[in-house]
Design a protein around this motif. Sequence first.
Motif, PDB file in Angstrom:
ATOM      1  N   LEU A  45       0.807  -1.045   0.135  1.00  0.00           N
ATOM      2  CA  LEU A  45      -0.094  -0.348   0.359  1.00  0.00           C
ATOM      3  C   LEU A  45       0.946   1.143   0.189  1.00  0.00           C
ATOM      4  N   ASN A  46       0.427   2.439  -0.551  1.00  0.00           N
ATOM      5  CA  ASN A  46       1.369   3.501  -0.804  1.00  0.00           C
ATOM      6  C   ASN A  46       0.076   4.505  -1.025  1.00  0.00           C
ATOM      7  N   PHE A  47      -0.010   5.507   0.406  1.00  0.00           N
ATOM      8  CA  PHE A  47      -0.601   6.169   1.022  1.00  0.00           C
ATOM      9  C   PHE A  47      -0.050   7.562   0.619  1.00  0.00           C
ATOM     10  N   ASP A  48      -1.293   8.503   0.524  1.00  0.00           N
ATOM     11  CA  ASP A  48      -0.957   9.874   0.884  1.00  0.00           C
ATOM     12  C   ASP A  48      -2.355  10.694   1.155  1.00  0.00           C
ATOM     13  N   GLY A  49      -1.952  11.845   2.140  1.00  0.00           N
ATOM     14  CA  GLY A  49      -3.008  12.741   2.137  1.00  0.00           C
ATOM     15  C   GLY A  49      -2.021  14.303   1.436  1.00  0.00           C
ATOM     16  N   SER A  50      -3.328  14.894   0.727  1.00  0.00           N
ATOM     17  CA  SER A  50      -3.246  16.175   0.082  1.00  0.00           C
ATOM     18  C   SER A  50      -4.161  17.393   1.343  1.00  0.00           C
ATOM     19  N   CYS A  51      -3.158  18.690   0.916  1.00  0.00           N
ATOM     20  CA  CYS A  51      -4.086  19.856   1.886  1.00  0.00           C
ATOM     21  C   CYS A  51      -3.852  21.127   0.523  1.00  0.00           C
ATOM     22  N   THR A  54      -6.042  27.736   2.268  1.00  0.00           N
ATOM     23  CA  THR A  54      -5.960  28.769   3.575  1.00  0.00           C
ATOM     24  C   THR A  54      -6.786  27.782   4.543  1.00  0.00           C
ATOM     25  N   ALA A  55      -8.033  27.727   3.689  1.00  0.00           N
ATOM     26  CA  ALA A  55      -9.042  26.639   4.829  1.00  0.00           C
ATOM     27  C   ALA A  55      -8.301  25.336   4.947  1.00  0.00           C
ATOM     28  N   GLY A  56      -6.631  24.905   4.502  1.00  0.00           N
ATOM     29  CA  GLY A  56      -6.779  23.643   4.857  1.00  0.00           C
ATOM     30  C   GLY A  56      -7.531  22.680   3.995  1.00  0.00           C
ATOM     31  N   LYS A  57      -8.812  22.307   2.862  1.00  0.00           N
ATOM     32  CA  LYS A  57      -9.163  21.895   2.951  1.00  0.00           C
ATOM     33  C   LYS A  57      -8.221  19.949   2.559  1.00  0.00           C
ATOM     34  N   ALA A  58      -8.195  19.223   2.916  1.00  0.00           N
ATOM     35  CA  ALA A  58      -7.815  18.085   2.769  1.00  0.00           C
ATOM     36  C   ALA A  58      -8.086  16.694   2.108  1.00  0.00           C
ATOM     37  N   SER A  59      -7.920  15.710   0.993  1.00  0.00           N
ATOM     38  CA  SER A  59      -7.764  14.599   0.839  1.00  0.00           C
ATOM     39  C   SER A  59      -6.969  13.626   0.788  1.00  0.00           C
ATOM     40  N   ILE A  60      -7.369  12.383   0.714  1.00  0.00           N
ATOM     41  CA  ILE A  60      -6.917  11.289   1.093  1.00  0.00           C
ATOM     42  C   ILE A  60      -6.512  10.199  -0.297  1.00  0.00           C
ATOM     43  N   GLY A  61      -5.798  10.039  -0.608  1.00  0.00           N
ATOM     44  CA  GLY A  61      -5.736   8.402  -1.562  1.00  0.00           C
ATOM     45  C   GLY A  61      -4.718   7.270  -1.427  1.00  0.00           C
ATOM     46  N   GLY A  62      -4.388   6.540  -2.321  1.00  0.00           N
ATOM     47  CA  GLY A  62      -3.913   5.191  -2.322  1.00  0.00           C
ATOM     48  C   GLY A  62      -3.996   4.233  -2.886  1.00  0.00           C
ATOM     49  N   VAL A  63      -3.386   3.222  -3.006  1.00  0.00           N
ATOM     50  CA  VAL A  63      -3.130   2.465  -3.996  1.00  0.00           C
ATOM     51  C   VAL A  63      -2.603   1.516  -3.657  1.00  0.00           C
ATOM     52  N   PHE A  64      -3.036   0.025  -3.660  1.00  0.00           N
ATOM     53  CA  PHE A  64      -2.504  -1.568  -3.350  1.00  0.00           C
ATOM     54  C   PHE A  64      -1.696  -2.001  -4.797  1.00  0.00           C
ATOM     55  N   ALA A  82      -8.453  20.161   7.588  1.00  0.00           N
ATOM     56  CA  ALA A  82      -7.054  18.497   8.340  1.00  0.00           C
ATOM     57  C   ALA A  82      -5.911  19.357   7.859  1.00  0.00           C
ATOM     58  N   THR A  83      -5.214  19.207   9.015  1.00  0.00           N
ATOM     59  CA  THR A  83      -3.569  19.187   8.761  1.00  0.00           C
ATOM     60  C   THR A  83      -2.707  18.356   7.874  1.00  0.00           C
ATOM     61  N   SER A  84      -1.500  18.426   8.070  1.00  0.00           N
ATOM     62  CA  SER A  84      -1.592  17.235   6.530  1.00  0.00           C
ATOM     63  C   SER A  84      -1.341  16.367   6.782  1.00  0.00           C
ATOM     64  N   THR A  85      -0.960  15.840   8.162  1.00  0.00           N
ATOM     65  CA  THR A  85      -0.290  15.458   9.497  1.00  0.00           C
ATOM     66  C   THR A  85      -1.643  14.807   9.597  1.00  0.00           C
ATOM     67  N   ARG A 166      -4.590  13.683  -4.812  1.00  0.00           N
ATOM     68  CA  ARG A 166      -5.272  14.555  -5.667  1.00  0.00           C
ATOM     69  C   ARG A 166      -6.815  15.119  -6.347  1.00  0.00           C
ATOM     70  N   ILE A 167      -6.438  13.469  -6.976  1.00  0.00           N
ATOM     71  CA  ILE A 167      -7.993  13.325  -7.449  1.00  0.00           C
ATOM     72  C   ILE A 167      -9.093  13.507  -6.095  1.00  0.00           C
ATOM     73  N   GLY A 168      -9.002  13.022  -5.016  1.00  0.00           N
ATOM     74  CA  GLY A 168     -10.047  13.263  -4.110  1.00  0.00           C
ATOM     75  C   GLY A 168     -10.175  14.247  -4.094  1.00  0.00           C
ATOM     76  N   HIS A 169     -10.013  15.593  -3.993  1.00  0.00           N
ATOM     77  CA  HIS A 169      -9.988  16.549  -3.830  1.00  0.00           C
ATOM     78  C   HIS A 169     -11.649  17.319  -4.579  1.00  0.00           C
TER      79      HIS A 169
END
Length: 202
Positions: A45-51, A54-64, A82-85, A166-169
Amino acid sequence: MLSFTNISRCQIRILESPVRSFIRNLHRGPIPVSWEKPQIGWTKLNFDGSCKGTAGKASIGGVFRNHDAEFLLGYAESIGGATSTIAELAALRRGLELVLENGWSNVWLEGDSKSLVDIIVKRKHVRCKEAQRQVSHINLIMPELQNCIVTHVFREGNRAADKLARIGHQLQKPKIWRHIPPDDILQIVHEDAKGKIVFRRR
């Protein structure tokens, strides 16, 4: 390729290719980075978060992917502010939930956030309540796996997960792709399978 011999139940380590380490220490030029396949019987699994913004709009993604670098499953979703963490932790948590749903037991977890890897591997304390909640959930899931390792990779070796995050946005609701990745990911998956090297500037 990394060696997975003598990996105990749910062992968590930071692994680095000896070649990559040697090259890094040999000179201060660009670092060659590539995605690495898991061994037979393992799922990676490779995973990542994206923010962004200024409002900190966040999204997530991953690939198996499997030992042949074949795409098994991808996921992406918007998670609001959300924050980047927190985004990175949420991406890992969602990935682990999908690990359980799909019955994978030997799992290599890899992300490009060194701070997140330190939180999981070194049990680094986090003050944020939401981050603590995410970590607690992750720590409940990981012992359910037969074997797992956690590693850090530079972003250049995490391109597919970065793109999905980034697609998650753009998504109104969570999305999962099975067996066939979205068109934006297909080329990256093929390049990773062939061992394409991307140079990271220091």
